[in-house]
Design an enzyme around this catalytic site. Structure first.
Site, mmCIF file in Angstrom:
data_model
loop_
_atom_site.group_PDB
_atom_site.id
_atom_site.type_symbol
_atom_site.label_atom_id
_atom_site.label_comp_id
_atom_site.label_asym_id
_atom_site.label_seq_id
_atom_site.Cartn_x
_atom_site.Cartn_y
_atom_site.Cartn_z
ATOM 1 N N LYS A 1 0.813 -1.220 0.000
ATOM 2 C CA LYS A 1 0.000 0.000 0.000
ATOM 3 C C LYS A 1 0.848 1.272 0.000
ATOM 4 O O LYS A 1 0.337 2.351 -0.258
ATOM 5 C CB LYS A 1 -0.956 -0.005 1.187
ATOM 6 C CG LYS A 1 -2.025 -1.087 1.064
ATOM 7 C CD LYS A 1 -3.028 -1.035 2.196
ATOM 8 C CE LYS A 1 -4.164 -2.006 1.965
ATOM 9 N NZ LYS A 1 -3.769 -3.412 2.275
HETATM 10 C C1 LIG Z 1 -4.508 -4.482 1.745
HETATM 11 C C2 LIG Z 1 -3.824 -5.768 1.659
HETATM 12 C C3 LIG Z 1 -4.273 -6.789 0.803
HETATM 13 C C4 LIG Z 1 -5.534 -6.676 -0.013
HETATM 14 O O1 LIG Z 1 -5.412 -5.764 -1.067
HETATM 15 P P1 LIG Z 1 -6.712 -5.238 -1.823
HETATM 16 O O2 LIG Z 1 -6.225 -4.235 -2.807
HETATM 17 O O3 LIG Z 1 -7.589 -4.619 -0.759
HETATM 18 O O4 LIG Z 1 -7.369 -6.413 -2.458
HETATM 19 C C5 LIG Z 1 -3.534 -7.957 0.717
HETATM 20 N N1 LIG Z 1 -2.425 -8.128 1.469
HETATM 21 C C6 LIG Z 1 -1.967 -7.180 2.311
HETATM 22 C C7 LIG Z 1 -0.757 -7.457 3.116
HETATM 23 C C8 LIG Z 1 -2.643 -5.966 2.432
HETATM 24 O O5 LIG Z 1 -2.184 -5.038 3.285
#
Ligand SMILES: *Cc1c(COP(=O)(O)O)cnc(C)c1O
Length: 431
Positions: free
Chosen positions: A107
Site C-alpha cells: 500500500k
Molecule cells: C490491503 C492488503 C491486501 C488486499 O489488497 P486489496 O487491494 O484490498 O485487495 C492484501 N495483502 C496485504 C498485506 C494488504 O495489506
C-alpha cells in the site's frame, strides 16, 4: 481526464476533484471516462525503459494535464524510491515482493502517490483537507508514512483497539506532526462505520473538506498498475504467458492489474486468491454477488465481506460474467491451508511468505494445476513477514529480525486518543 461515478447519479469530475473528493456525491466510486491502450511498441520495447518511465507511460493519461509533466515525473520518482524484486521460488513460480517501501506493505505505492498529488493540488492555496481513514492494519501505516508532512493535509486514522499487530500499531501512532490516531473500542467494521458516518454528516462536511485514502480513491488505486508492468519487463525474455495471483481483500490491487491489461500489458490470466471471506469466488461460481459479514483470519488485511473495488472490475468487463471468467479465476483458502503452505514453501524453497502471500501462492498453484500450457506464474507478496510476526514465527520455527524500517518506529512512544462512540469522533473533528 474526466471521471464518472459508477452510480451514474453525480456529475463527471476532473482527476483533481476525484482525488480530493475520494468518492462521488452519490456514493459511487469514480472511474476514468476513457482507457486508451498504449502503443504496442511500448510493450515490445519495455526493457529499454526505466522504472520511472514505465510508470509515467501508464499513469499519464489518467492524470491528463492537471499536473505538469515535470511535476508528475517528480511525484513518480519520489513514490518509487524502493525496489520491486521478483524472486523465483520454484521453476516458473515467482514471488513479486512489494514490501520494500517504508511500511513494508504494497500500500506504500498508492499512499505515497496519492499524498504527493494532494500536496501538489494544495500547493497554491491555503485549503486544508482532512484524510479520514479506517484501518485493519496496513492501510493506516502506509497512509501515515505517505502523508507525513504533506502540505495542507491532516490525517486521522481510526484503528480497532487490540486488533492490529504491534508493528502496525507503532507505524500508525508514533509519527506525530500532521498524523493523528484514534484507537477505537470495537472492530474494524466499527471504525469503518464511523468513517462512513462522518462522510455523511453535514455538521462535519460543511466545515471540513474530508477525503478518503482507501483504494476507492483513484490516486491510491491506479499507481498499483506499475508493478505489473515492472514484472513484465523482467520476465518478457522468457516468452511464456504470465498468470498473476493476487491476494485480495478490497480488490483494488487486482483491479489495477486489470487496468494495466486494458492498456495492453500482456497478462494471460488473473487469479484472485482470498481467505474464507469468499464473496468473489462465490460470485464466479453462482453469478450472484452476495455481501457477507467479514470473518477474522490470519490474513486479516483480506477480511473483507463486501469488496469495494469489485464494482470497478465489473465495469472493466462490462458486467459480463462470461467475459470476466475468461480473465479471472478466484479461489478461497482456510487458515489451516495457508499455514500449511507457509511451511511447505519454507521447507521446499527456503522462502518465507507472510500469510497473504501464502494465500496468493495457493491460488496460483490451484489455477496452474488444471492447465496444460506452460505458463509463468507470479504471486504478489503484499507484506513483509515481519508485519505478521506472531503468525509467521509460530508456523515456521524461526526468528525474524526487524528490518531497518521497523527498527525506526518500534521503540517510539505510541500516541493515540481512545474513543468509544461516533460522537467522540465528531467532537474530535470539530474541536
Ligand atoms: C490491503 C492488503 C491486501 C488486499 O489488497 P486489496 O487491494 O484490498 O485487495 C492484501 N495483502 C496485504 C498485506 C494488504 O495489506
Amino acid at each position: 481526464m474526466n471521471y464518472y461515478s459508477l452510480h451514474h447519479k453525480a456529475p463527471k469530475v476532473s482527476f483533481q476533484d476525484a482525488v480530493v473528493k475520494g468518492i462521488a456525491p452519490d456514493k459511487g466510486l469514480y472511474f476514468p471516462e476513457k482507457i486508451n491502450p498504449l502503443p504496442k511498441e511500448f510493450f515490445d520495447n519495455i526493457e529499454n525503459f526505466s522504472k520511472n518511465e514505465i510508470a509515467f507511460e501508464l499513469i499519464s493519461q489518467f492524470v491528463g494535464d492537471e499536473i505538469p509533466e515535470n511535476v508528475l515525473k517528480e511525484i513518480i520518482a519520489d513514490t518509487l524510491s524502493f525496489d520491486f524484486p521478483l524472486i523465483e521460488i520454484e521453476k516458473d513460480i515467482s514471488s513479486l515482493e512489494l514490501f520494500n517501501g517504508p511500511t513494508m506493505a504494497f500500500k506504500d505505492v498508492g499512499a505515497r502517490f496519492m499524498a504527493r498529488c494532494l500536496s501538489y493540488f494544495n500547493n497554491d492555496n491555503n485549503n486544508e483537507i482532512t484524510v479520514l481513514v479506517a484501518t485493519s492494519g496496513d492501510t493506516g501505516g502506509a497512509v501515515a508514512s505517505g502523508f507525513l508532512g504533506a502540505k495542507g493535509v491532516n490525517v486521522l486514522i481510526l484503528y480497532p483497539s487490540g486488533k492490529v499487530s504491534n508493528v502496525q500499531e507503532k507505524q500508525l501512532t508514533t509519527l506525530g506532526n500532521n498524523i493523528k490516531a484514534l484507537e477505537v473500542k470495537g472492530t474494524f467494521d466499527d471504525c469503518q462505520y464511523m468513517v462512513k458516518n462522518a462522510f455523511l454528516d453535514k455538521d462535519i462536511t460543511d466545515k471540513i473538506q474530508l477525503t478518503s485514502a482507501n483504494s476507492i480513491n483513484v490516486a491510491r488505486w491506479l499507481p498499483q498498475m506499475f508493478y505489473f508492468a515492472f514484472t513484465y519487463q523482467q520476465l518478457k525474455h522468457k516468452n511464456k504467458a504470465m498468470i498473476f495471483s493476487i491476494p485480495s481483500g478490497n480488490f483494488g490491487n487486482i483491479c489495477a492489474g486489470m487496468m494495466a491489461k486494458q492498456l495492453g500489458l500482456p497478462i494471460h490470466h488473473f487469479v484472485a486468491a482470498t481467505n474464507i471471506n469468499r464473496v468473489v469466488p462465490n460470485y464466479l461460481e453462482s453469478g450472484k454477488y452476495i455481501p457477507l459479514k467479514s470473518k477474522q483470519t490470519i490474513s486479516n488485511a483480506m477480511d473483507v465481506g463486501d469488496p469495494s473495488n469489485f464494482i470497478r472490475i465489473l465495469e472493466i468487463y462490462k458486467n459480463d460474467l462470461l467475459t470476466l471468467k475468461k480473465s479471472l479465476s478466484s479461489y478461497s483458502f482456510t487458515d489451516k491451508e495457508t499455514k500449511k503452505a507457509m511451511l511447505k514453501i519454507y521447507k521446499n524453497s527456503n522462502y518465507i511468505t507472510d500469510p497473504h502471500g501464502a494465500v496468493g501462492y495457493l491460488g496460483l498453484k490451484k489455477y496452474l494445476e488444471d492447465q496444460s500450457e506452460d505458463f509463468q506464474g507470479i504471486f504478489l507478496e503484499t507484506a513483509h513477514p515481519v508485519k505478521f510476526l506472531d503468525v509467521v514465527e509460530s508456523v515456521i520455527d524461526i526468528n525474524i529480525e526487524y528490518p531497518e524500517q521497523i527498527n525506526k518506529v518500534i521503540n517510539k512512544t505510541k500516541e493515540a486518543t481512545f474513543i468509544e462512540t461516533y460522537d467522540e469522533l465528531k467532537n474530535y473533528l470539530l474541536q
